[in-house]
Write a protein that holds these residues in place. Sequence first.
Motif, mmCIF file in Angstrom:
data_model
loop_
_atom_site.group_PDB
_atom_site.id
_atom_site.type_symbol
_atom_site.label_atom_id
_atom_site.label_comp_id
_atom_site.label_asym_id
_atom_site.label_seq_id
_atom_site.Cartn_x
_atom_site.Cartn_y
_atom_site.Cartn_z
ATOM 1 N N ALA A 9 12.781 1.761 48.286
ATOM 2 C CA ALA A 9 13.021 1.657 49.726
ATOM 3 C C ALA A 9 12.149 2.591 50.565
ATOM 4 C CB ALA A 9 14.498 1.926 50.027
ATOM 5 N N LEU A 10 11.983 3.844 50.140
ATOM 6 C CA LEU A 10 11.204 4.800 50.942
ATOM 7 C C LEU A 10 9.749 4.369 51.073
ATOM 8 C CD1 LEU A 10 12.438 8.387 49.986
ATOM 9 C CD2 LEU A 10 12.149 7.484 52.289
ATOM 10 N N TYR A 11 9.163 3.911 49.986
ATOM 11 C CA TYR A 11 7.760 3.504 50.045
ATOM 12 C C TYR A 11 7.590 2.192 50.810
ATOM 13 C CZ TYR A 11 5.785 7.307 47.436
ATOM 14 O OH TYR A 11 5.348 8.567 47.085
ATOM 15 N N PHE A 19 -0.776 12.425 59.893
ATOM 16 C CA PHE A 19 0.070 11.294 59.503
ATOM 17 C C PHE A 19 0.406 10.380 60.668
ATOM 18 C CE2 PHE A 19 0.794 14.767 56.541
ATOM 19 C CZ PHE A 19 0.496 14.128 55.342
ATOM 20 N N SER A 20 0.360 9.080 60.384
ATOM 21 C CA SER A 20 0.678 8.064 61.388
ATOM 22 C C SER A 20 2.116 7.584 61.281
ATOM 23 C CB SER A 20 -0.256 6.856 61.219
ATOM 24 O OG SER A 20 -1.609 7.239 61.312
ATOM 25 N N ALA A 21 2.769 7.828 60.140
ATOM 26 C CA ALA A 21 4.128 7.328 59.937
ATOM 27 C C ALA A 21 4.869 8.226 58.949
ATOM 28 C CB ALA A 21 4.095 5.890 59.414
ATOM 29 N N PHE A 22 6.207 8.168 59.046
ATOM 30 C CA PHE A 22 7.071 8.970 58.184
ATOM 31 C C PHE A 22 8.257 8.129 57.741
ATOM 32 C CE2 PHE A 22 5.026 11.609 61.327
ATOM 33 C CZ PHE A 22 4.449 12.603 60.558
ATOM 34 N N ALA A 23 8.712 8.354 56.513
ATOM 35 C CA ALA A 23 9.937 7.732 56.009
ATOM 36 C C ALA A 23 10.723 8.821 55.294
ATOM 37 C CB ALA A 23 9.615 6.582 55.060
ATOM 38 N N GLY A 24 11.906 9.167 55.837
ATOM 39 C CA GLY A 24 12.716 10.239 55.279
ATOM 40 C C GLY A 24 13.897 9.719 54.487
ATOM 41 N N GLY A 25 14.407 10.567 53.623
ATOM 42 C CA GLY A 25 15.521 10.174 52.766
ATOM 43 C C GLY A 25 16.775 9.801 53.534
ATOM 44 N N ASP A 26 16.906 10.294 54.768
ATOM 45 C CA ASP A 26 18.070 9.958 55.580
ATOM 46 C C ASP A 26 17.913 8.619 56.300
ATOM 47 O OD1 ASP A 26 15.983 11.127 57.069
ATOM 48 O OD2 ASP A 26 17.353 11.684 58.698
ATOM 49 N N GLU A 27 16.781 7.958 56.096
ATOM 50 C CA GLU A 27 16.524 6.690 56.792
ATOM 51 C C GLU A 27 16.655 5.480 55.882
ATOM 52 O OE1 GLU A 27 13.474 7.431 60.253
ATOM 53 O OE2 GLU A 27 12.575 8.107 58.358
ATOM 54 N N VAL A 28 16.981 5.693 54.627
ATOM 55 C CA VAL A 28 17.141 4.584 53.678
ATOM 56 C C VAL A 28 18.483 4.720 52.962
ATOM 57 C CG1 VAL A 28 14.669 4.237 53.302
ATOM 58 C CG2 VAL A 28 15.911 5.856 51.865
ATOM 59 N N ALA A 29 18.970 3.593 52.460
ATOM 60 C CA ALA A 29 20.278 3.595 51.799
ATOM 61 C C ALA A 29 20.199 4.115 50.371
ATOM 62 C CB ALA A 29 20.865 2.179 51.803
ATOM 63 N N ARG A 30 19.037 3.966 49.749
ATOM 64 C CA ARG A 30 18.912 4.344 48.334
ATOM 65 C C ARG A 30 17.697 5.256 48.151
ATOM 66 N NH1 ARG A 30 20.137 -0.722 48.984
ATOM 67 N NH2 ARG A 30 17.955 -1.349 48.932
ATOM 68 N N ALA A 31 17.901 6.323 47.399
ATOM 69 C CA ALA A 31 16.851 7.317 47.187
ATOM 70 C C ALA A 31 15.896 6.882 46.077
ATOM 71 C CB ALA A 31 17.496 8.658 46.820
ATOM 72 N N LYS A 32 14.792 7.618 45.937
ATOM 73 C CA LYS A 32 13.903 7.406 44.806
ATOM 74 C C LYS A 32 14.703 7.569 43.518
ATOM 75 C CE LYS A 32 9.967 9.459 47.306
ATOM 76 N NZ LYS A 32 8.972 10.543 47.346
#
Length: 228
Positions: A148-150, A131-144
């Motif tokens: 925002a995560l995608y 993987f070249s990049a990651f987006a975690g649930g603690d890095e966005v204001a709103r969950a799936k």
Amino acid sequence: MFAAAIFDMDGLLIDSERPIMAAWIEAAHTLDIELSHSQYLQVVGLSTVESEQILASLLGGPEAYRHAIEHVRRYLQLERADGSPLFPIKPGAAEFLSALRERGIRCAVASSSTRRQIEACLGSLGLLHHFSAFAGGDEVARAKPDPALYLLAAERLGVAPADCIAFEDSENGARSALAAGLRVVVVPDLKHPTEAITGQAFHVLESLHDAVPHLPHWFPPAPAEKLA
């Protein structure tokens, strides 16, 4: 053709949903409560806050929930007797990621788990280097199912969302990717998405093994130096 692939983690790359469900059912037993599979499935794919609310209601309130989650944490810290990982790699995941890497396709993870959890879990299974990049649930204001995560994962890859395929097992995850403008391949795990979601999916597959034959049609061939 597409330029990148973005993956959910739990239930898609790793078989975590089953051990977690088992932990909650066992925790409920310590409270003399029968938590059924169908009851637990209500929380699959939801945000942490939504899951907490539903589980607290099923278990009898906030105090019972606090007792149960401590039991779950202890349960999930235990190693399996044979030394195998608690959350094993899902069938086809390693094969598919290796094939994408051979073709030079950039990959990211967009998971409701925290960034730290993502890196620790994938690192322990030897998958992190894919993987070249990651987006975690603690890095966005709103969950799936918020996009925002995608959107964050695509931004960190440097690829437009429309040029990415998302791989998801849950309905909320698929909704998140669709709202962000990605095409979505659904690989159901514990809970099969509704017809409304599968009808919008690019493909629905039984496992990531089944994704490998689609590589030549979904992603461009590897650069010449990759083939040398």
